[in-house]
Design a protein around this motif. Structure first.
Motif: not given
Length: 342
Positions: A67-74, A91-95, A152-167
């Motif tokens: 699988f492929t993981v991308a990480a980006w401070n946007l 084509t990431p599986d996780v961002v 007014g939110w500013h934060g971090n996130a995980v994107l994934s093609r598969a739904a998480p079991v938990s976050s």
């Protein structure tokens, strides 16, 4: 008590929409004494500081073995559509995303995390790093569409093609580094509530589960502070996902120090190694660039990294954060890593 505070751990409550700060809470934040005790009281009083917003739609049942993981401070994510297009090309599986606005005037009051997830066909888990009271710095204000932030939110996130079991949301400090007066104060004119944090998710994989972590460590601090944040992060991850393969990725602010301006000298690398993590799947090269919000033509730093444990590594690359016309999308390059579940 050290500067990081005494509330290590994680928050498992998930919601469809994070509850907003009330006008009364905002007024109290603006008028209260700028102390650590007051900051911690506000953190406890704002429900969103201990919740994860989840949304989007998963398109895969599991993470593939390779699988492929991308990480980006946007950098706020001024350009969601163009940023989604650059990500789609990898084509990431996780961002793993950091510095993502939600309901901020400088990014059009939009929710770029949700927009990226929709464009990429992914689920998202989003958590608040800061409640931003103001409009941002001088370079950000020309982009503001309104005189105030709707959320007014500013934060971090995980994107994934598969739904998480938990976050979960993992808080790395709560003392008010960006709010208090005194020797640890950094930005008196832009008060904000919150602190550095991570979003971690457990994803289903073919032979078990995988833990992925999006993290942003402190910029205005020394190596020892970031090392302590990394220790706290790994401690929380080991409680959240014991014995799971793990990828930690994001903006670690390595070399962003007064005491040691070289990323090679950061203590966090050895902290992670002691816990069995490898740094081998990172491409050579700097990961910052000049952008619309950070117009420093000579700025060149290596801030963005993957650390992994329990996985095979199959190479990484740094992708220029540019649109097809050569215009910058962020002051951080996109990093991409390829991994395999043994």
């Amino acid at each position: 008590m050290n500067a990081l505070g005494d509330r290590a751990g994680f928050h498992t409550s998930t919601v469809d929409v994070l509850p907003r700060v009330t006008p009364e809470q905002r007024e109290a934040i603006l008028t209260a004494p700028r102390t650590t005790d007051m900051h911690r009281a506000f953190m406890a009083d704002i429900p969103a500081m201990s919740m994860v917003e989840t949304g989007g739609a998963a398109t895969d049942a599991t993470v593939p073995q390779v699988f492929t993981v991308a990480a980006w401070n946007l950098e706020r994510c001024l350009f969601p559509e163009k940023s989604a297009a650059l990500l789609a090309g990898q084509t990431p599986d996780v961002v793993l995303l950091t510095e993502m606005d939600c309901g901020m005037a400088r990014t059009g009051q939009r929710h770029p995390t949700a927009e990226l997830a929709a464009a990429l066909g992914m689920h998202y888990s989003y958590g608040v790093e800061f409640f931003e009271i103001g409009l941002g710095g001088e370079t950000e204000r020309p982009y503001c569409v309104d005189s105030g932030n709707r959320i007014g939110w500013h934060g971090n996130a995980v994107l994934s093609r598969a739904a998480p079991v938990s976050s979960v949301l993992i808080r790395l400090d709560d003392h008010g580094h960006w709010y208090i007066d005194g020797p640890f104060a950094w930005d008196r004119n832009q008060p904000r509530i919150g602190g550095r944090m991570a979003i971690a998710t457990i994803l289903p994989a073919g032979t078990g589960n995988l833990c992925v972590v999006s993290v942003h460590l402190e910029s205005n601090a020394d190596s020892a502070h970031r090392g302590a944040q990394m220790e706290r992060l790994i401690d929380a991850v080991e409680k959240f996902a014991p014995d799971h393969p793990v990828i930690i990725g994001g903006d670690l602010n390595t070399g962003n120090s007064k005491d040691s301006p070289h990323w090679q000298d950061e203590s966090l690398f050895d902290v992670a190694r002691v816990h069995g993590f490898s740094w081998d799947n990172n491409a050579e090269g700097m990961t910052t660039r000049r952008s619309y919000l950070t117009p420093h033509p000579t700025r060149s730093m290596k801030l963005d990294w993957f650390a992994s444990r329990g996985l095979s590594m199959d190479g990484a690359r740094i992708v220029p954060a540019l649109d097809p016309n050569g215009e910058p999308l962020s002051d951080h390059e996109l990093i991409v890593g390829h991994f395999a579940i043994p």
